[in-house]
Design a protein around this motif. Structure first.
Motif, PDB file in Angstrom:
ATOM      1  N   ALA A 279     -18.871  93.390 -50.179  1.00  0.00           N
ATOM      2  CA  ALA A 279     -17.689  93.253 -51.454  1.00  0.00           C
ATOM      3  C   ALA A 279     -16.807  94.492 -52.204  1.00  0.00           C
ATOM      4  O   ALA A 279     -15.529  94.661 -51.842  1.00  0.00           O
ATOM      5  CB  ALA A 279     -17.999  91.984 -51.777  1.00  0.00           C
ATOM      6  N   CYS A 280     -17.300  95.301 -52.549  1.00  0.00           N
ATOM      7  CA  CYS A 280     -16.955  96.528 -53.191  1.00  0.00           C
ATOM      8  C   CYS A 280     -16.304  97.310 -52.417  1.00  0.00           C
ATOM      9  O   CYS A 280     -15.227  97.929 -53.190  1.00  0.00           O
ATOM     10  CB  CYS A 280     -18.284  97.201 -54.621  1.00  0.00           C
ATOM     11  SG  CYS A 280     -18.923  95.886 -55.962  1.00  0.00           S
ATOM     12  N   ALA A 281     -16.449  97.762 -51.356  1.00  0.00           N
ATOM     13  CA  ALA A 281     -16.594  98.666 -50.323  1.00  0.00           C
ATOM     14  C   ALA A 281     -14.976  97.990 -50.476  1.00  0.00           C
ATOM     15  O   ALA A 281     -13.818  99.411 -49.860  1.00  0.00           O
ATOM     16  CB  ALA A 281     -17.410  98.664 -49.254  1.00  0.00           C
ATOM     17  N   ALA A 282     -14.499  96.777 -49.858  1.00  0.00           N
ATOM     18  CA  ALA A 282     -13.432  96.200 -49.037  1.00  0.00           C
ATOM     19  C   ALA A 282     -12.791  96.739 -50.773  1.00  0.00           C
ATOM     20  O   ALA A 282     -11.520  97.082 -50.527  1.00  0.00           O
ATOM     21  CB  ALA A 282     -13.926  94.854 -49.493  1.00  0.00           C
ATOM     22  N   ALA A 283     -12.976  95.885 -52.103  1.00  0.00           N
ATOM     23  CA  ALA A 283     -12.086  95.467 -53.333  1.00  0.00           C
ATOM     24  C   ALA A 283     -11.592  97.615 -53.032  1.00  0.00           C
ATOM     25  O   ALA A 283     -10.822  98.419 -53.592  1.00  0.00           O
ATOM     26  CB  ALA A 283     -12.661  95.372 -54.061  1.00  0.00           C
ATOM     27  N   LEU A 284     -12.852  98.381 -53.060  1.00  0.00           N
ATOM     28  CA  LEU A 284     -12.112  99.997 -54.015  1.00  0.00           C
ATOM     29  C   LEU A 284     -11.021 100.130 -52.692  1.00  0.00           C
ATOM     30  O   LEU A 284     -10.235 101.328 -52.225  1.00  0.00           O
ATOM     31  CB  LEU A 284     -13.356 100.893 -53.318  1.00  0.00           C
ATOM     32  CG  LEU A 284     -14.450 100.872 -54.495  1.00  0.00           C
ATOM     33  CD1 LEU A 284     -16.231 101.379 -53.991  1.00  0.00           C
ATOM     34  CD2 LEU A 284     -13.978 101.919 -55.975  1.00  0.00           C
ATOM     35  N   ALA A 285     -10.954 100.042 -51.354  1.00  0.00           N
ATOM     36  CA  ALA A 285     -10.465 100.590 -50.389  1.00  0.00           C
ATOM     37  C   ALA A 285      -9.151  99.721 -50.797  1.00  0.00           C
ATOM     38  O   ALA A 285      -7.964 100.744 -49.886  1.00  0.00           O
ATOM     39  CB  ALA A 285     -10.898  99.573 -48.657  1.00  0.00           C
TER      40      ALA A 285
END
Ligand SMILES: Cc1ncc(COP(=O)(O)O)c(C=O)c1O
Length: 392
Positions: A279-285
């Protein structure tokens, strides 16, 4: 259709099999212009390559470890969100309701520390904060309450965009916070008067109340600022985010600052999935993509243009009560209930929403092209005019 799904939604008779940018495609190959973005979620459109790539890469590396351990991407995301908002700390969860639950718990613990045993939070009429017991109790819509009594106690309700109503509560020593949407979404897209949040900030400062903003729908670029409170020169003590933060990958966040920072400590709050590496990788992207392409400024400019286009296209249409909004959050309020327009727009290949019965709500993707914008205005204006004729 399966009989094994709980009957909790009145769904449209369409199922999408893929998406690309601002378009969704159904099983029969028909495409639809998405002007609702999964209810303010897929701001960057569907199958955005940068988001897909980040999800693929992270899923091939590590999806979940739990909050028993350090999670680097969670720390990076907290740093990024704090830098963009001026807030100090973040807690990650999986949905908007959970983010607001976190806010409500922060207010309760804050009260507890002050020795207030029956704390109250000021909430607004016509608001929406979620479907868990505490968040539905905070919500200002009787339909959402129906069947779920007794509600969670400790909410005092006042009209939205009415500073005087809040001032009359200033001598109530049990009040500890105000929870408010900077722009009401489900309630019909209501933008408060300029200076409203500043006035609430002053009242909160004077009384040592927490100012808690529900930016779940209005945040992450939707109104043409990273966060809707940035239209004024204030900062909240607590801010709830979700929806667009993951562009469809479930993630919520509760950000705190000032008196609200440091209130929750180990043992007070938690979640298994919240802030996992995927989820954090998606939000950072998502944040990186918004930044690289200047989408927030784009929404500010294009949103104003879109609003003006609707005003022009619907000028003189006498069943239109109001056309309002901020950025890509637009409401067209009609004189009559107009829920039937959703199916009519669907038949013409455009996905819209009607909220509060009489208000067409548009939450387009930020990647909508100029041509798609023209299509949206043309189709919606035609539908409203036809509706005006049949309901004259
Ligand atoms: C302002 C606001 N708060 C809270 C929520 C609840 O979020 P979720 O459905 O992710 O629990 C919503 C959802 O529409 C919302 O618009």
């Amino acid at each position: 259709m399966s009989n094994h799904l709980m009957n909790t939604y009145a769904r449209q008779p369409v199922s999408f099999v893929k998406g690309q940018g601002a378009l969704l495609h159904d099983k029969d190959g028909k495409h639809y212009l998405d002007a609702i973005s999964g209810i303010a979620v897929c701001s960057l459109g569907h199958a955005h390559p940068a988001i897909s790539e980040a999800i693929c890469e992270q899923s091939q590396t590590l999806i979940h470890t739990s909050n028993l351990y350090q999670i680097d991407k969670q720390q990076q995301l907290a740093d990024k969100l704090c830098a963009l908002s001026g807030m100090q700390q973040a807690f990650f969860c999986n949905s908007g309701a959970e983010a607001n639950e976190t806010a409500i718990k922060i207010a309760r613990k804050y009260a507890n520390q002050k020795g207030i045993s029956n704390p109250k939070i000021i909430v607004m009429e016509n608001s929406f904060h979620g479907r868990t017991l505490a968040t539905l109790s905070a919500t200002g819509n009787a339909k959402v309450h129906e069947g779920f009594f007794p509600l969670v106690q400790g909410f005092v309700r006042v009209p939205f965009d009415n500073v005087e109503a809040i001032k009359t509560l200033e001598n109530d020593a049990d009040i500890v916070a105000i929870l408010v949407e900077p722009v009401q979404g489900e309630g019909g897209v209501h933008v408060p008067k300029a200076g409203y949040l500043t006035a609430l900030r002053e009242i909160c400062d004077r009384n040592n109340w927490l100012l808690m903003l529900d930016e779940i729908q209005a945040g992450v670029g939707r109104t043409g600022k990273w966060f809707a409170f940035q239209h004024e020169t204030i900062k909240p003590d607590v801010m709830s985010l979700a929806k667009a933060l993951g562009n469809g990958v479930p993630i919520g966040a509760s950000l705190v600052s000032g008196a609200a920072a440091g209130i929750l400590v180990p043992g007070n709050h938690g979640t298994t999935f919240g802030g996992n590496p995927l989820a954090c990788a998606a939000a950072l992207a998502v944040i990186n993509t918004l930044e690289v392409h200047n989408y927030v400024e784009h929404v500010a400019i294009k949103g104003q243009q879109l609003l003006n286009k609707f005003k022009d296209a619907l000028a003189g249409t006498d069943n239109v009560v109001d056309i309002r909004g901020k950025g890509y959050m637009i409401g067209i309020q009609l004189k009559q209930p107009c829920g039937e327009l959703v199916a009519k727009a669907l038949a013409r290949g455009v996905l819209i929403n009607v909220t509060r019965g009489d208000t067409i709500r548009l939450l387009p993707t930020f990647v909508m092209t100029q041509e798609q914008t023209e299509t949206l205005v043309t189709v919606v204006a035609e539908l409203v005019k036809e509706f005006a004729q049949t309901n004259a």
